[in-house]
Design an enzyme around this catalytic site. Sequence first.
Site, PDB file in Angstrom:
ATOM      1  N   THR A  27       0.823  -1.209   0.000  1.00 37.11           N
ATOM      2  CA  THR A  27       0.000   0.000   0.000  1.00 37.11           C
ATOM      3  C   THR A  27       0.860   1.263   0.000  1.00 37.11           C
ATOM      4  OG1 THR A  27      -1.106  -1.285   1.727  1.00 37.11           O
ATOM      5  CG2 THR A  27      -2.147   0.766   1.045  1.00 37.11           C
TER       6      THR A  27
ATOM      7  N   GLY B  19       2.882   7.586  11.061  1.00 34.32           N
ATOM      8  CA  GLY B  19       2.383   7.862   9.718  1.00 34.32           C
ATOM      9  C   GLY B  19       2.852   9.205   9.222  1.00 34.32           C
TER      10      GLY B  19
ATOM     11  N   GLY C  68     -11.278  -3.504   8.316  1.00 33.95           N
ATOM     12  CA  GLY C  68      -9.882  -3.466   7.898  1.00 33.95           C
ATOM     13  C   GLY C  68      -8.975  -2.643   8.799  1.00 33.95           C
TER      14      GLY C  68
ATOM     15  N   GLU D 228      -6.163  -6.468  12.123  1.00 36.27           N
ATOM     16  CA  GLU D 228      -5.859  -7.676  11.357  1.00 36.27           C
ATOM     17  C   GLU D 228      -6.562  -8.881  11.961  1.00 36.27           C
ATOM     18  OE1 GLU D 228      -1.683  -8.003  10.317  1.00 36.27           O
ATOM     19  OE2 GLU D 228      -1.459  -5.864  10.723  1.00 36.27           O
TER      20      GLU D 228
ATOM     21  N   LYS E  96       7.125   1.928  18.619  1.00 33.73           N
ATOM     22  CA  LYS E  96       7.130   3.369  18.352  1.00 33.73           C
ATOM     23  C   LYS E  96       7.587   4.148  19.584  1.00 33.73           C
ATOM     24  CE  LYS E  96       3.486   2.822  14.916  1.00 33.73           C
ATOM     25  NZ  LYS E  96       2.017   2.789  14.716  1.00 33.73           N
TER      26      LYS E  96
END
Lengths: 428, 428
Positions: free
Chosen positions: B15, B134, B187, B190, B205
Amino acid sequence: MAQQPLQVAVLGAGTVGSQVIRLLSEQSAEFAARAGAPLEVASVVVRNLDAPRDTPIARELLTTDATSAINSADLVVELIGGIEPARTFVLDALRQGTSVVTGNKALLAAHGPELYEAAAASGADLYYEAAVAGAIPVVYGLRESLAGDQISQVLGIVNGTTNFILDAMTSQGLSYGDALAIAQERGYAEADPTADVEGLDAAAKCAILASLAFHTRVGIDDVAVEGITAITAEDIDEASRSGQVVKLLAIAERGDNGISVRVHPALVPQDHPLASVDGAFNAVVVEGEAAGRLMFYGQGAGGAPTASAVLSDVVAAASHKVHGGNAPRESTYAKLPVLPASDAVTSFQLRLRVEDRVGVLAEVASLIAASGVSIQAVAQSQPGPDGTCVLTLTTHPATEGSQQAVISALRDSDAVREVLSAIRRVVA
Amino acid sequence: MAQQPLQVAVLGAGTVGSQVIRLLSEQSAEFAARAGAPLEVASVVVRNLDAPRDTPIARELLTTDATSAINSADLVVELIGGIEPARTFVLDALRQGTSVVTGNKALLAAHGPELYEAAAASGADLYYEAAVAGAIPVVYGLRESLAGDQISQVLGIVNGTTNFILDAMTSQGLSYGDALAIAQERGYAEADPTADVEGLDAAAKCAILASLAFHTRVGIDDVAVEGITAITAEDIDEASRSGQVVKLLAIAERGDNGISVRVHPALVPQDHPLASVDGAFNAVVVEGEAAGRLMFYGQGAGGAPTASAVLSDVVAAASHKVHGGNAPRESTYAKLPVLPASDAVTSFQLRLRVEDRVGVLAEVASLIAASGVSIQAVAQSQPGPDGTCVLTLTTHPATEGSQQAVISALRDSDAVREVLSAIRRVVA
């Protein structure tokens, strides 16, 4: 590996300057590690050696001789503010190849191109994180972190004074005048509050944000400005009732034909991330094509927060000097046209006092339609004893020119006694 | 002035990878201007040339031969994820002096030091903005914008899956299981949600954030982790009643004796800036000594937002390559000790089912006092038909070790039928 200390000249010893000097001295080991060389304050340029100061500064550092201080420095930190003599000092330093860190938004918004060119010509760096939103790293964010993205919009609350005033009006139901008086009493607004309340401070920051976001030269004269002095307690109250808050926004948008850059009060939905930014905080929302919505939030003013931004720039400038290489250059390759204010796409919430009689809504609606603007929603209040009622209506987005034509037509209409308010909306 | 194009090898065409390739091609002129040279995708390394893809990629770019792709690249973008073969590929590139951009948090949290050393030894750059949150430029913020400040605390919502689940529990009153099922259906989670719901993704993180904030090496094994699987609808409901929300937080704090690094669910006051971060959004609050409170907010996952972060790193790496100079190095000069989990200072909200009889509150209070923890507030519910009632009490901050001793003692006490929940609080 022991590096020679870098000699830093600090121009100005006000609230921010004295914090910069304090932090450089208190955390000298950390700064040396981060910058790659010790940072030494070699001189502090002031107008009056004997002026009283919040934080004492060693007498031997103080000087009134800016030229000598600049000539012997490796790095100049300009915290004088205003145009002159700041402009001359910064240009002198840059022309000698000496990098400059500044927090001077007025200087950048008025003379940015001249400064960037001087820096580019000599290979010096020019950093100005502290000029936009205090401690908030939005200059970095736009210049570096979003370098891989296409930005469509920047929306910012970048003036703490007006945010404090609007916040006090909202939370305590105060009038604009009473809220301003409190802000002045507490030191959030100056005795002459014009630069803040008329939106000029925000406009300078808006020009800088737009330049960075769109890689285009934008000066303060390109920014359409409207301040908060016309906002009433009723406007705030009406906003609350419809799930909105009033904020003074700096807006830079990319349209099909160019960019729109403006500062004005706006109705923001309560669930928008900017709605909950209150008091002395600033925040900037950036919409990127790939990144989506980002927000940077933090303290927009104050000695220590602003000093933090100045010092991050000092570290970056010092690190470039030690390790070599180029700092990020002002990139204005896009050269997008700045659209005239009348071409911006806006949406309004209007409050009109109208005669309470049959057919008045139809008259108003047809008058609006005639200007090519369409109505999104309308609500009519109970009639008052004077035989009038209040129409609150929101328009669909259209050009600012069309919206202003609507407002003029409403002012001239016999059906409308008074246009009580006309405030632009942020459509989330 | 025409620069040779830089050859970019993209490892992985999922993706994020396919968005990176799309954006590099669609906005090639902009990237060339920002980076100082055209950026050309020279190869895309995949495991299976014929696998179906969301976005088509030109067949001649695809290869399964990672070694050749890496050897002929000027810049490697690693988006395979997981430890091997990603680790080998990244090390191969760095050892050859080829800069790497990666979004691989697991790799960094497990093998960071090895990678940083390889980069430092060859002079290559290693960038990883996309590994933490992100599109949110928090790596940049910590590494550069706050380089002039001393950071005391980092609090982050860095896992979208758990934030979605907790948000669904809060807004719809769902059980954990039902909210997880919805997240899986849409979605956001998982089929095997362990890495998310047990806090492991957030822990990786957290280790990266702590390393950056405190200039200290922190690995995933240093992070004390507790996931969200024990959070019940009652916990959420009780939080709402007391003006709080439950969030899974990554916390890195600097104390007098070292740093505390942990991930756990926490009660956050509704007026805290993190409380309103919901759904797929991530946010990181940083407290700096000078800067005060800063927040970085944005989309924490998704192909395009993550690609935006990858591309900002690509521009930075390319720009360093073109213009020379050093990228920011991983600086671990501070080398602060990571405190054991029991030394972290925490505060709890406890819900206890107790016998409804005279003196039970005094028994519970004296038992807590015996562990050296003091009670901040206590409330007792109406007794139920079974002759029990619920005590909700909050403790003052004390070490995690003392708090856990209190919880054990309560579990063993005759006065307490059941410890219904024990959730840590964020004291704003």
